[in-house]
Design a protein around this motif. Structure first.
Motif, PDB file in Angstrom:
ATOM      1  N   UNK A  12       0.834  -1.206   0.000  1.00  0.00           N
ATOM      2  CA  UNK A  12       0.000   0.000   0.000  1.00  0.00           C
ATOM      3  C   UNK A  12       0.864   1.250   0.000  1.00  0.00           C
ATOM      4  N   UNK A  13       1.948   1.196   0.756  1.00  0.00           N
ATOM      5  CA  UNK A  13       2.865   2.351   0.792  1.00  0.00           C
ATOM      6  C   UNK A  13       3.463   2.587  -0.581  1.00  0.00           C
ATOM      7  N   UNK A  14       3.885   1.492  -1.254  1.00  0.00           N
ATOM      8  CA  UNK A  14       4.493   1.648  -2.579  1.00  0.00           C
ATOM      9  C   UNK A  14       3.490   2.223  -3.579  1.00  0.00           C
ATOM     10  N   UNK A  15       2.222   1.801  -3.472  1.00  0.00           N
ATOM     11  CA  UNK A  15       1.205   2.308  -4.394  1.00  0.00           C
ATOM     12  C   UNK A  15       0.961   3.802  -4.199  1.00  0.00           C
ATOM     13  N   UNK A  16       1.151   4.285  -2.989  1.00  0.00           N
ATOM     14  CA  UNK A  16       0.912   5.705  -2.706  1.00  0.00           C
ATOM     15  C   UNK A  16       2.115   6.583  -3.037  1.00  0.00           C
ATOM     16  N   UNK A  17       3.237   5.964  -3.387  1.00  0.00           N
ATOM     17  CA  UNK A  17       4.450   6.733  -3.660  1.00  0.00           C
ATOM     18  C   UNK A  17       4.423   7.328  -5.067  1.00  0.00           C
ATOM     19  N   UNK A  18       5.152   8.418  -5.228  1.00  0.00           N
ATOM     20  CA  UNK A  18       5.358   8.986  -6.557  1.00  0.00           C
ATOM     21  C   UNK A  18       6.348   8.114  -7.315  1.00  0.00           C
ATOM     22  N   UNK A  19       6.392   8.242  -8.661  1.00  0.00           N
ATOM     23  CA  UNK A  19       7.379   7.456  -9.409  1.00  0.00           C
ATOM     24  C   UNK A  19       8.813   7.692  -8.929  1.00  0.00           C
ATOM     25  N   UNK A  20       9.126   8.937  -8.585  1.00  0.00           N
ATOM     26  CA  UNK A  20      10.471   9.229  -8.093  1.00  0.00           C
ATOM     27  C   UNK A  20      10.769   8.527  -6.786  1.00  0.00           C
ATOM     28  N   UNK A  21       9.796   8.490  -5.883  1.00  0.00           N
ATOM     29  CA  UNK A  21       9.976   7.800  -4.611  1.00  0.00           C
ATOM     30  C   UNK A  21      10.129   6.295  -4.819  1.00  0.00           C
ATOM     31  N   UNK A  22       9.405   5.767  -5.798  1.00  0.00           N
ATOM     32  CA  UNK A  22       9.525   4.333  -6.085  1.00  0.00           C
ATOM     33  C   UNK A  22      10.930   4.001  -6.594  1.00  0.00           C
ATOM     34  N   UNK A  23      11.472   4.851  -7.480  1.00  0.00           N
ATOM     35  CA  UNK A  23      12.822   4.596  -7.979  1.00  0.00           C
ATOM     36  C   UNK A  23      13.849   4.743  -6.871  1.00  0.00           C
ATOM     37  N   UNK A  24      13.649   5.733  -5.995  1.00  0.00           N
ATOM     38  CA  UNK A  24      14.567   5.908  -4.870  1.00  0.00           C
ATOM     39  C   UNK A  24      14.541   4.669  -3.975  1.00  0.00           C
ATOM     40  N   UNK A  25      13.338   4.118  -3.724  1.00  0.00           N
ATOM     41  CA  UNK A  25      13.229   2.890  -2.939  1.00  0.00           C
ATOM     42  C   UNK A  25      13.892   1.720  -3.636  1.00  0.00           C
ATOM     43  N   UNK A  26      13.773   1.684  -4.981  1.00  0.00           N
ATOM     44  CA  UNK A  26      14.405   0.626  -5.760  1.00  0.00           C
ATOM     45  C   UNK A  26      15.922   0.681  -5.599  1.00  0.00           C
ATOM     46  N   UNK A  27      16.485   1.886  -5.626  1.00  0.00           N
ATOM     47  CA  UNK A  27      17.935   2.044  -5.461  1.00  0.00           C
ATOM     48  C   UNK A  27      18.379   1.501  -4.107  1.00  0.00           C
ATOM     49  N   UNK A  28      17.626   1.820  -3.069  1.00  0.00           N
ATOM     50  CA  UNK A  28      17.987   1.353  -1.733  1.00  0.00           C
ATOM     51  C   UNK A  28      17.878  -0.158  -1.617  1.00  0.00           C
ATOM     52  N   UNK A  29      16.868  -0.738  -2.265  1.00  0.00           N
ATOM     53  CA  UNK A  29      16.697  -2.193  -2.191  1.00  0.00           C
ATOM     54  C   UNK A  29      17.747  -2.934  -3.018  1.00  0.00           C
ATOM     55  N   UNK A  30      18.274  -2.265  -4.052  1.00  0.00           N
ATOM     56  CA  UNK A  30      19.224  -2.941  -4.928  1.00  0.00           C
ATOM     57  C   UNK A  30      20.669  -2.815  -4.440  1.00  0.00           C
ATOM     58  N   UNK A  31      20.873  -2.291  -3.238  1.00  0.00           N
ATOM     59  CA  UNK A  31      22.234  -2.120  -2.703  1.00  0.00           C
ATOM     60  C   UNK A  31      23.045  -3.419  -2.730  1.00  0.00           C
ATOM     61  N   UNK A  32      22.468  -4.576  -2.334  1.00  0.00           N
ATOM     62  CA  UNK A  32      23.257  -5.815  -2.410  1.00  0.00           C
ATOM     63  C   UNK A  32      23.677  -6.169  -3.830  1.00  0.00           C
ATOM     64  N   UNK A  33      22.774  -5.934  -4.808  1.00  0.00           N
ATOM     65  CA  UNK A  33      23.139  -6.208  -6.205  1.00  0.00           C
ATOM     66  C   UNK A  33      24.242  -5.276  -6.670  1.00  0.00           C
ATOM     67  N   UNK A  34      24.160  -4.011  -6.258  1.00  0.00           N
ATOM     68  CA  UNK A  34      25.218  -3.060  -6.605  1.00  0.00           C
ATOM     69  C   UNK A  34      26.557  -3.527  -6.055  1.00  0.00           C
ATOM     70  N   UNK A  35      26.553  -3.981  -4.807  1.00  0.00           N
ATOM     71  CA  UNK A  35      27.794  -4.424  -4.176  1.00  0.00           C
ATOM     72  C   UNK A  35      28.422  -5.581  -4.951  1.00  0.00           C
TER      73      UNK A  35
END
Length: 238
Positions: A12-35
């Motif tokens: 529900x939180x993700x659905x209420x986010x703006x596209x920019x907030x969703x991408x920012x969340x994606x960046x934070x979640x992808x930290x292990x893949x980045x590493x």
């Protein structure tokens, strides 16, 4: 019961986010893949901060598909190029609804030097009013004296790159204004490329680097980055 509702709450939180907030969340979640993707000498947390900064600076990135954004960021990580910031190694550019990674001229030089086949590469633009002479033959020489205090808005009439190879040999590439204009026209024929409107000077510097490096014995990372650049100019951000 509270634990059972957590996934739904997060959705529900993700659905209420703006596209920019969703991408920012994606960046934070992808930290292990980045590493995992980054070279050992590059810090994953720093790369994540750089990407988040790029999102804040260019809100249009939020209009890009998540898949293309993720792919561009991971490609930058694999190449070890910072896709934003003052270094200008690469840029995340929204183009036709997709996020495109465009290597900057400093990024191409960084990758060329990584191959150890090249000791140094420099690139410059020549503007109207500069003193500029090229001597060809068995010993190529470039004489360039920029016009001081003439302002940055003068027309670019040429660009050149000079490489010093590991064996001491020097190779150069000079492109005149017509060459540069043909590349710009080709790159923008399928739509206005933001790279040529926002970083025209840097795109002009990059053109002779790319042409020069085609004949140098560089590593795979360089040619992957050069291919990304070529595809962007062909209007193929995917």
């Amino acid at each position: 019961t509270g634990l059972a509702t957590q996934p739904t709450d997060r959705a529900a939180v993700r659905q209420s986010q703006t596209p920019g907030q969703k991408l920012a969340g994606l960046v934070q979640r992808m930290a292990p893949e980045l590493a995992r993707a980054l070279p050992k000498h590059v810090n994953a947390e720093r790369m994540a901060r750089i990407v988040l900064t790029a999102l804040r600076i260019n809100p249009k990135l939020a209009d890009c598909s998540e898949a293309s954004f993720l792919g561009a960021v991971l490609t930058a990580a694999q190449l070890g190029l910072e896709p934003a910031g003052v270094r200008g190694e690469a840029y995340l550019v929204p183009f036709k609804g997709a996020c495109t990674l465009i290597p900057g001229w400093r990024g191409l030089i960084k990758l060329a030097l990584r191959s150890k086949a090249v000791k140094s590469i420099t690139a410059h633009v020549v503007r109207e009013g500069d003193e500029f002479v090229v001597a060809l033959g068995t010993s190529v020489k470039i004489h360039h004296i920029p016009a001081l205090n003439a302002g940055p808005d003068r027309e670019v009439i040429a660009a050149y790159a000079v490489a010093t190879l590991a064996n001491g040999e020097i190779d150069v590439e000079v492109m005149d204004g017509d060459d540069l204009e043909r590349i710009r026209t080709f790159a923008t024929k399928n739509g206005t490329s933001p790279a040529y409107t926002e970083w025209a000077d840097q795109m002009a510097r990059k053109a002779p680097i790319r042409r020069l490096c085609k004949r140098l014995p560089l590593g795979d990372d360089y040619f992957i980055a050069a291919k990304l650049d070529e595809l962007h100019e062909q209007g193929k951000p995917d």
